[in-house]
Design a protein around this motif. Structure first.
Motif, mmCIF file in Angstrom:
data_model
loop_
_atom_site.group_PDB
_atom_site.id
_atom_site.type_symbol
_atom_site.label_atom_id
_atom_site.label_comp_id
_atom_site.label_asym_id
_atom_site.label_seq_id
_atom_site.Cartn_x
_atom_site.Cartn_y
_atom_site.Cartn_z
ATOM 1 N N GLY A 165 0.676 -1.084 0.090
ATOM 2 C CA GLY A 165 0.105 -0.175 -0.339
ATOM 3 C C GLY A 165 0.853 0.993 -0.244
ATOM 4 O O GLY A 165 0.432 2.435 0.828
ATOM 5 N N PHE A 166 1.730 1.200 -0.521
ATOM 6 C CA PHE A 166 2.625 2.327 0.274
ATOM 7 C C PHE A 166 2.475 3.182 -1.056
ATOM 8 O O PHE A 166 3.118 2.559 -2.674
ATOM 9 C CB PHE A 166 4.200 2.033 -0.201
ATOM 10 N N ASP A 167 2.476 4.535 -1.015
ATOM 11 C CA ASP A 167 2.592 5.339 -2.435
ATOM 12 C C ASP A 167 3.716 6.742 -2.151
ATOM 13 O O ASP A 167 3.789 7.199 -1.135
ATOM 14 C CB ASP A 167 1.236 6.319 -1.927
ATOM 15 N N ARG A 168 4.559 6.165 -2.870
ATOM 16 C CA ARG A 168 5.791 7.034 -2.419
ATOM 17 C C ARG A 168 5.361 8.839 -2.500
ATOM 18 O O ARG A 168 6.405 9.884 -1.592
ATOM 19 C CB ARG A 168 6.914 6.941 -3.744
ATOM 20 N N LEU A 169 4.339 9.265 -3.473
ATOM 21 C CA LEU A 169 4.426 10.632 -3.719
ATOM 22 C C LEU A 169 3.814 11.204 -2.659
ATOM 23 O O LEU A 169 3.625 12.747 -2.665
ATOM 24 C CB LEU A 169 3.487 11.210 -4.989
ATOM 25 N N GLY A 170 2.391 10.361 -2.621
ATOM 26 C CA GLY A 170 1.285 10.677 -0.884
ATOM 27 C C GLY A 170 2.524 10.540 0.409
ATOM 28 O O GLY A 170 1.368 10.938 0.934
ATOM 29 N N ALA A 171 3.111 9.868 -0.009
ATOM 30 C CA ALA A 171 3.574 9.233 2.180
ATOM 31 C C ALA A 171 4.264 10.119 2.680
ATOM 32 O O ALA A 171 5.103 11.213 2.174
ATOM 33 C CB ALA A 171 4.767 8.367 1.331
ATOM 34 N N PRO A 172 3.863 9.990 3.882
ATOM 35 C CA PRO A 172 4.338 11.253 4.775
ATOM 36 C C PRO A 172 6.074 10.874 4.944
ATOM 37 O O PRO A 172 6.170 10.289 4.541
ATOM 38 C CB PRO A 172 4.132 11.362 5.678
ATOM 39 N N CYS A 173 6.491 12.483 5.088
ATOM 40 C CA CYS A 173 7.853 12.637 5.033
ATOM 41 C C CYS A 173 8.040 13.206 5.400
ATOM 42 O O CYS A 173 7.952 14.401 5.864
ATOM 43 C CB CYS A 173 8.969 11.638 3.098
ATOM 44 N N ALA A 174 9.486 13.725 5.459
ATOM 45 C CA ALA A 174 10.993 14.261 6.386
ATOM 46 C C ALA A 174 12.192 14.280 6.294
ATOM 47 O O ALA A 174 12.825 13.378 4.928
ATOM 48 C CB ALA A 174 11.237 14.291 7.986
ATOM 49 N N GLU A 175 12.570 15.865 5.936
ATOM 50 C CA GLU A 175 14.100 15.864 5.712
ATOM 51 C C GLU A 175 14.622 16.483 6.841
ATOM 52 O O GLU A 175 14.746 17.179 7.536
ATOM 53 C CB GLU A 175 13.749 17.351 5.002
ATOM 54 N N ALA A 176 15.840 15.099 7.468
ATOM 55 C CA ALA A 176 16.903 15.555 8.384
ATOM 56 C C ALA A 176 17.376 16.706 8.582
ATOM 57 O O ALA A 176 18.452 17.343 7.288
ATOM 58 C CB ALA A 176 17.666 14.753 8.124
ATOM 59 N N LEU A 177 17.623 17.496 9.805
ATOM 60 C CA LEU A 177 18.115 18.775 9.761
ATOM 61 C C LEU A 177 20.153 18.661 10.372
ATOM 62 O O LEU A 177 20.486 19.061 10.203
ATOM 63 C CB LEU A 177 17.032 19.948 10.841
ATOM 64 N N PHE A 178 20.087 17.598 10.697
ATOM 65 C CA PHE A 178 20.985 17.264 11.370
ATOM 66 C C PHE A 178 21.107 15.946 11.269
ATOM 67 O O PHE A 178 19.925 14.998 10.949
ATOM 68 C CB PHE A 178 21.390 17.535 13.007
ATOM 69 N N ASP A 179 23.038 15.390 11.661
ATOM 70 C CA ASP A 179 22.519 14.086 12.114
ATOM 71 C C ASP A 179 22.402 14.228 13.703
ATOM 72 O O ASP A 179 22.745 14.106 14.125
ATOM 73 C CB ASP A 179 24.415 14.290 11.832
ATOM 74 N N PHE A 180 21.770 12.402 13.260
ATOM 75 C CA PHE A 180 21.702 11.538 13.877
ATOM 76 C C PHE A 180 22.100 10.152 14.424
ATOM 77 O O PHE A 180 21.478 9.017 13.367
ATOM 78 C CB PHE A 180 19.773 11.747 14.251
ATOM 79 N N THR A 181 22.526 9.420 15.843
ATOM 80 C CA THR A 181 22.553 8.343 15.844
ATOM 81 C C THR A 181 22.049 7.958 17.105
ATOM 82 O O THR A 181 22.241 8.334 18.113
ATOM 83 C CB THR A 181 24.510 8.128 16.203
ATOM 84 N N GLY A 182 21.598 6.730 16.354
ATOM 85 C CA GLY A 182 20.851 5.943 16.791
ATOM 86 C C GLY A 182 21.535 5.408 18.296
ATOM 87 O O GLY A 182 22.874 4.890 18.280
ATOM 88 N N ASN A 183 20.883 5.293 19.868
ATOM 89 C CA ASN A 183 22.050 5.021 20.870
ATOM 90 C C ASN A 183 21.523 3.431 20.877
ATOM 91 O O ASN A 183 21.257 2.854 22.387
ATOM 92 C CB ASN A 183 21.350 5.889 22.186
ATOM 93 N N SER A 184 20.259 2.697 20.141
ATOM 94 C CA SER A 184 19.609 1.936 20.381
ATOM 95 C C SER A 184 19.436 1.069 19.388
ATOM 96 O O SER A 184 19.300 1.736 17.875
ATOM 97 C CB SER A 184 18.967 1.511 21.289
ATOM 98 N N LYS A 185 19.417 -0.741 19.196
ATOM 99 C CA LYS A 185 18.616 -0.890 18.062
ATOM 100 C C LYS A 185 17.095 -0.313 17.456
ATOM 101 O O LYS A 185 16.504 -0.555 16.034
ATOM 102 C CB LYS A 185 18.441 -2.481 17.886
ATOM 103 N N LEU A 186 16.642 -0.099 18.379
ATOM 104 C CA LEU A 186 14.738 1.434 17.843
ATOM 105 C C LEU A 186 15.197 2.315 17.543
ATOM 106 O O LEU A 186 14.128 2.488 16.464
ATOM 107 C CB LEU A 186 14.201 1.202 18.953
ATOM 108 N N GLU A 187 16.098 2.716 17.674
ATOM 109 C CA GLU A 187 16.534 4.222 16.684
ATOM 110 C C GLU A 187 17.217 4.122 15.710
ATOM 111 O O GLU A 187 18.652 3.639 15.442
ATOM 112 C CB GLU A 187 17.285 4.932 17.928
ATOM 113 N N LEU A 188 16.834 5.318 14.755
ATOM 114 C CA LEU A 188 17.080 5.099 13.424
ATOM 115 C C LEU A 188 18.360 6.381 13.179
ATOM 116 O O LEU A 188 18.533 7.124 13.799
ATOM 117 C CB LEU A 188 15.696 5.927 11.963
ATOM 118 N N THR A 189 18.897 5.485 11.981
ATOM 119 C CA THR A 189 20.482 6.780 12.485
ATOM 120 C C THR A 189 20.546 6.886 11.414
ATOM 121 O O THR A 189 20.170 6.555 10.419
ATOM 122 C CB THR A 189 21.194 5.950 12.453
ATOM 123 N N PHE A 190 20.651 8.900 11.125
ATOM 124 C CA PHE A 190 20.559 9.146 9.625
ATOM 125 C C PHE A 190 21.394 10.079 9.324
ATOM 126 O O PHE A 190 22.091 10.703 10.689
ATOM 127 C CB PHE A 190 18.739 9.053 9.484
#
Length: 339
Positions: A165-190
């Motif tokens: 059911g994914f729609d790339r054009l209509g999907a909610p999205c965000a742009e990263a403003l800063f680097d983020f390093t997750g401190n656990s397996k639950l967290e997303l690194t970008f």
């Protein structure tokens, strides 16, 4: 194969949309305050598509749902095209310590939700069932008191473009403003400038998303929302307008109250609420009558009269039609005559 799926025809299960809940368990209870204090159940919901999120429900919401389902699908229903055996909801309790009552209900409510989500698809697709398990904007804005313990495990999506059911054009999205390093397996690194597709809102401070084949949660403050989730109307929070008088100064405060607009509070609960909000014990509660004069509230009967009179006048959406005027107990100058 999960239990909910075992209890249905496989073809029926496959036809259900991905956002239909298939399991729900109470992770904790939290104390909230309306006209009086009460406890809500913090529920982790898992959908067919694999997403997980938290919702906050009071026992009375369980009771309201069960009442509607019995009218619609129960064996006594005379209008339902289909009937089924509904699970039994634990009964109301009128006497006891609220926290102990809430905690004692957890096993029974978990069993109730397990049985409810194992019913035929036409029950799961019922509007009231969908609304009950849906994460509203109110739910997403709550901050769990034990955030680390209650964070839901994120789903694993190797390629978001291939997700059901994914729609790339209509999907909610965000742009990263800063680097983020997750401190656990639950967290997303970008990295800054990465595009993150949003999967769910954990609460007002954390989102779940995916980028570069990884999925996890991350702080809202590290990204710029390009396309947000659709806004949902808050079903629970209403506002009580209060006018506070001190000497010649009057201030206005709107207090968030999770009570129905047509509910009539007890006098004692109103006094306790105002004392907490204004941090004073020497206050008096009042309302304005049809002539514009302040009338002091002294009992439950006075509150009932205030509420009854207020419904004769239109009110703003989400705002109680009656207003409270808060004065000092020994200040009688605000009245035309002494009470």
């Amino acid at each position: 194969m999960s239990l909910p799926r075992q209890l249905r025809e496989e073809s029926d299960f496959d036809q259900l949309p991905d956002d239909v809940p298939i399991s729900a368990n109470i992770a904790d209870i939290e104390e909230k305050r309306g006209f009086t204090s009460y406890f809500v159940f913090v529920i982790e919901v898992k959908t067919k598509g694999g997403s997980k999120y938290l919702i906050y429900r009071r026992y009375r919401q369980f009771y309201a749902l069960q009442t509607k389902l019995e009218e619609r699908f129960g064996p006594e229903s005379k209008t339902a095209p289909f009937v089924c055996t509904l699970p039994t909801l634990p009964a109301k309790v009128y006497v006891g310590v609220k926290q102990e009552i809430a905690e004692s209900r957890i096993p029974a409510l978990n069993y109730y939700m397990k049985k409810l989500l194992s019913l035929p698809p036409w029950v799961l697709m019922d509007e009231d069932v969908r609304i009950f398990f849906y994460q509203s904007s109110y739910d997403s804005e709550q901050i769990p008191q034990a955030l680390r313990r209650l964070r839901p495990r994120t789903r694993r999506v190797k390629n978001i473009s291939q997700a059901p059911g994914f729609d790339r054009l209509g999907a909610p999205c965000a742009e990263a403003l800063f680097d983020f390093t997750g401190n656990s397996k639950l967290e997303l690194t970008f990295k800054a400038k990465d595009m993150i597709f949003l999967l769910s809102r954990i609460n007002k401070d954390w989102l779940e998303g995916t980028t570069h084949g990884a999925t996890g949660i991350f702080p809202v403050s590290f990204v710029r929302i390009i396309k947000d989730f659709p806004e949902e109307e808050d079903d629970l929070t209403n506002w009580l307008r209060c006018y506070y008088y001190e000497d010649t100064v009057s201030t206005i405060r709107d207090i968030a109250v999770e009570e129905d607009l047509r509910s009539t509070p007890l006098y004692k609960d109103l006094v306790d609420l105002m004392r907490r909000e204004f941090q004073r014990s020497d206050i008096a509660l009042n309302y304005r009558d049809s002539q514009g004069d302040l009338v002091r509230l002294l009992s439950d009967q006075d509150v009932e009269l205030m509420v009854k009179q207020a419904w004769d006048h239109p009110s703003q959406k989400r705002l109680f039609p009656w207003k409270l005027h808060i004065t000092q107990q020994d200040d009688f100058h605000v009245y035309n005559t002494a009470p």
